[in-house]
Design an enzyme around this catalytic site. Structure first.
Site, PDB file in Angstrom:
ATOM      1  CE  LYS A 256       3.254  -2.479  -4.545  1.00 15.15           C
ATOM      2  NZ  LYS A 256       2.759  -2.196  -3.208  1.00 15.15           N
TER       3      LYS A 256
ATOM      4  N   GLY B 113      -4.370  -4.430  -4.404  1.00 11.83           N
ATOM      5  CA  GLY B 113      -5.442  -3.511  -4.793  1.00 11.83           C
ATOM      6  C   GLY B 113      -4.824  -2.181  -5.184  1.00 11.83           C
ATOM      7  CG  HIS B 114      -2.277  -1.734  -7.875  1.00 14.56           C
ATOM      8  ND1 HIS B 114      -1.706  -2.551  -8.799  1.00 14.56           N
ATOM      9  CD2 HIS B 114      -1.585  -1.919  -6.741  1.00 14.56           C
ATOM     10  CE1 HIS B 114      -0.699  -3.197  -8.246  1.00 14.56           C
ATOM     11  NE2 HIS B 114      -0.603  -2.830  -6.990  1.00 14.56           N
TER      12      HIS B 114
ATOM     13  CD  GLN C  97       0.956  -8.565  -2.113  1.00 16.24           C
ATOM     14  OE1 GLN C  97       1.779  -9.298  -2.613  1.00 16.24           O
ATOM     15  NE2 GLN C  97      -0.249  -8.419  -2.626  1.00 16.24           N
TER      16      GLN C  97
ATOM     17  CG  ASP D 132      -1.800  -1.244   1.255  1.00 18.76           C
ATOM     18  OD1 ASP D 132      -2.289  -1.647   0.190  1.00 18.76           O
ATOM     19  OD2 ASP D 132      -1.950  -1.824   2.337  1.00 18.76           O
TER      20      ASP D 132
HETATM   21  P1  IMP Z   1      -2.546 -12.781   1.637  1.00 19.28           P
HETATM   22  O1  IMP Z   1      -1.633 -12.200   0.621  1.00 19.28           O
HETATM   23  O2  IMP Z   1      -3.995 -12.548   1.330  1.00 19.28           O
HETATM   24  O3  IMP Z   1      -2.243 -14.220   1.926  1.00 19.28           O
HETATM   25  O4  IMP Z   1      -2.282 -12.009   3.026  1.00 19.28           O
HETATM   26  C1  IMP Z   1      -1.054 -12.130   3.735  1.00 19.28           C
HETATM   27  C2  IMP Z   1      -0.657 -10.804   4.352  1.00 19.28           C
HETATM   28  O5  IMP Z   1      -0.353  -9.884   3.311  1.00 19.28           O
HETATM   29  C3  IMP Z   1      -1.768 -10.133   5.174  1.00 19.28           C
HETATM   30  O6  IMP Z   1      -1.161  -9.426   6.233  1.00 19.28           O
HETATM   31  C4  IMP Z   1      -2.399  -9.177   4.192  1.00 19.28           C
HETATM   32  O7  IMP Z   1      -3.042  -8.103   4.829  1.00 19.28           O
HETATM   33  C5  IMP Z   1      -1.153  -8.719   3.450  1.00 19.28           C
HETATM   34  N1  IMP Z   1      -1.456  -8.219   2.104  1.00 19.28           N
HETATM   35  C6  IMP Z   1      -1.776  -8.928   1.015  1.00 19.28           C
HETATM   36  N2  IMP Z   1      -1.954  -8.125  -0.043  1.00 19.28           N
HETATM   37  C7  IMP Z   1      -1.733  -6.877   0.380  1.00 19.28           C
HETATM   38  C8  IMP Z   1      -1.719  -5.599  -0.264  1.00 19.28           C
HETATM   39  O8  IMP Z   1      -1.958  -5.445  -1.454  1.00 19.28           O
HETATM   40  N3  IMP Z   1      -1.410  -4.538   0.526  1.00 19.28           N
HETATM   41  C9  IMP Z   1      -1.099  -4.667   1.830  1.00 19.28           C
HETATM   42  N4  IMP Z   1      -1.087  -5.828   2.466  1.00 19.28           N
HETATM   43  C10 IMP Z   1      -1.405  -6.927   1.747  1.00 19.28           C
END
Ligand code: IMP
Length: 402
Positions: free
Chosen positions: A15, A39-40, A213, A12
């Site tokens: 990017k 999520g962009h 991420q 977040d």
């Molecule tokens: P997962 O990727 O859904 O398995 O989540 C694993 C960890 O990555 C969790 O703490 C999520 O909140 C974090 N996470 C996954 N995608 C994002 C993102 O796009 N932005 C911020 N955190 C993310």
């Protein structure tokens, strides 16, 4: 020119917006990892896009996108994104390619993601429940379904029977709506290519590899087990592509403060009113899940760590305008872990125990203010890496070259 744009924190960092802005000088934007957990949010001025799987290329320009093998693809989400763009007048059928070696996120992956989180209780990771971890795990279990598998529907059905039988036996999860995913595949089948079909074109193009991420959520180098299922670090570019490539530039994106969604250590986290103030000012709610993000001050030990592991050679700072108007702004400069001073952690397993030492800056009214200049110069001199752009606001054009 081959550039990678990636997050230096826990995701977040902005990017999507920054990559969209930079994309005007490139031919291709390539996603190398992650899935629809990303999520962009990109504001173009007269319209706004929130996308999860489509690479962050400026939709108004003639730039192409490629979703590489390193990404796990939720066909339903991708089709929706393509359809939404079509409704807005953007046909990307000749501008987006997807590797046939990419694995598919199936409905059972999302069910398992949710179930695992529930059964972990207090030790839950706080995932986005988009099935990311289970889809990557099945790739390693060698029962995953790849886009290439849809080329032979009879064999695909056999494979789906195997994976669903396993899910039933191991996790008591039942699912058999195979036709649904087959239809979803058919809607986008014309976009699928083999990695080698597109390799030469990528080699002859200017490319941004777009990270998802941030490196602190990297499966190996992040705050394990509170990480995502794949390589967010710049090292993920080659494994995502499936072959070797030479990178010319590694641009790390960081926020002027830090946020995190999900569980895990966060040394500079602010609680109560202070955290809430930052959350409100920065509109810090997840683009994928809507969850409130945890907020805290900029953390230099972690920024230095992120730079060290990623080979970052320039940085872009986002959201400094969110801090405008604050009386004081703090930056975490050093940890005290079990009585030892730490400027940059050598690994992240014990950062949850750190006491943070802060440096306090006078706040700034706006970004022309000399106090803001002190802040950026301090970050540059501490990290040894230049800040090349300052991004303010959500609009693509709200970015200033330094
Ligand atoms: P997962 O990727 O859904 O398995 O989540 C694993 C960890 O990555 C969790 O703490 C999520 O909140 C974090 N996470 C996954 N995608 C994002 C993102 O796009 N932005 C911020 N955190 C993310």
């Amino acid at each position: 020119m081959k550039t990678v744009c990636f997050g230096l924190q826990w995701g977040d960092e902005g990017k999507g917006k920054v990559t969209t802005y930079l994309s005007k000088d490139y031919d291709y934007i390539v996603r190398y990892s992650g899935g629809s957990n990303a999520g962009h949010t990109v504001e173009y001025g007269d319209f706004k896009l929130i996308h999860h799987l489509i690479p962050s290329f400026d939709i108004r320009k003639d730039i192409k996108g490629y979703i590489s093998n390193g990404v796990v693809v939720d066909l339903e989400v991708l089709n929706k994104e393509i359809e939404e763009l079509r409704k807005m007048g953007f046909d990307i059928s000749q501008r987006l390619w997807i590797s046939k070696l990419a694995h598919v996120v199936l409905p059972i992956h999302k069910i398992l993601d949710e179930k695992m989180e529930l059964s972990r209780g207090e030790r839950a990771v706080g995932t986005t429940k988009r099935g990311i971890g289970p889809a990557y795990a099945d790739r390693v279990h060698r029962i995953g379904i790849r886009l290439a598998d849809f080329e032979n529907i009879d064999e695909l059905r056999e494979k789906l029977l195997t994976i669903t039988a396993l899910y039933k036996e191991l996790y008591s999860i039942e699912w058999e709506e195979y036709d649904e995913v087959i239809e979803q595949y058919e809607d986008m089948s014309s976009l699928i290519v083999s990695p080698l079909e597109i390799k030469t074109e990528l080699e002859n193009s200017n490319v941004i590899f777009e990270g998802t991420q941030g490196v602190l959520l990297d499966i190996d180098m992040g705050t394990y087990p509170y990480v995502t299922g794949t390589f967010c670090n710049t090292t993920g570019v080659e494994s995502g592509l499936g072959y070797v490539t030479k990178l010319d530039k590694r641009i790390g994106i960081f926020k002027a403060y830090v946020t995190r969604v999900g569980e895990g250590p966060f040394p500079t986290e602010l609680f109560g009113d202070e955290g809430e103030m930052l959350r409100k000012a920065g509109k810090e709610y997840g683009a994928t899940t809507g969850r409130p993000r945890r907020c805290g001050w900029l953390d230099l030990p972690l920024l230095k760590y992120a730079i060290e592991i990623s080979g970052c050679d320039e940085m872009i700072m986002t959201k400094a305008d969110v801090l405008s108007g604050m009386e004081k702004v703090k930056v975490g400069v050093r940890y005290d872990i079990d009585g030892k001073k730490v400027e940059m952690p050598s690994e992240l397993s014990n950062i949850g125990r750190s006491q943070v030492e802060y440096v306090e800056f006078n706040g700034w009214k706006n970004l022309e203010d000399k106090e803001f200049d002190h802040f950026t110069k301090f970050i540059e001199s501490e990290t040894g890496v230049k800040i090349t752009y300052i991004s303010t606001g959500a609009r693509v054009d709200q970015i200033t070259k330094m």
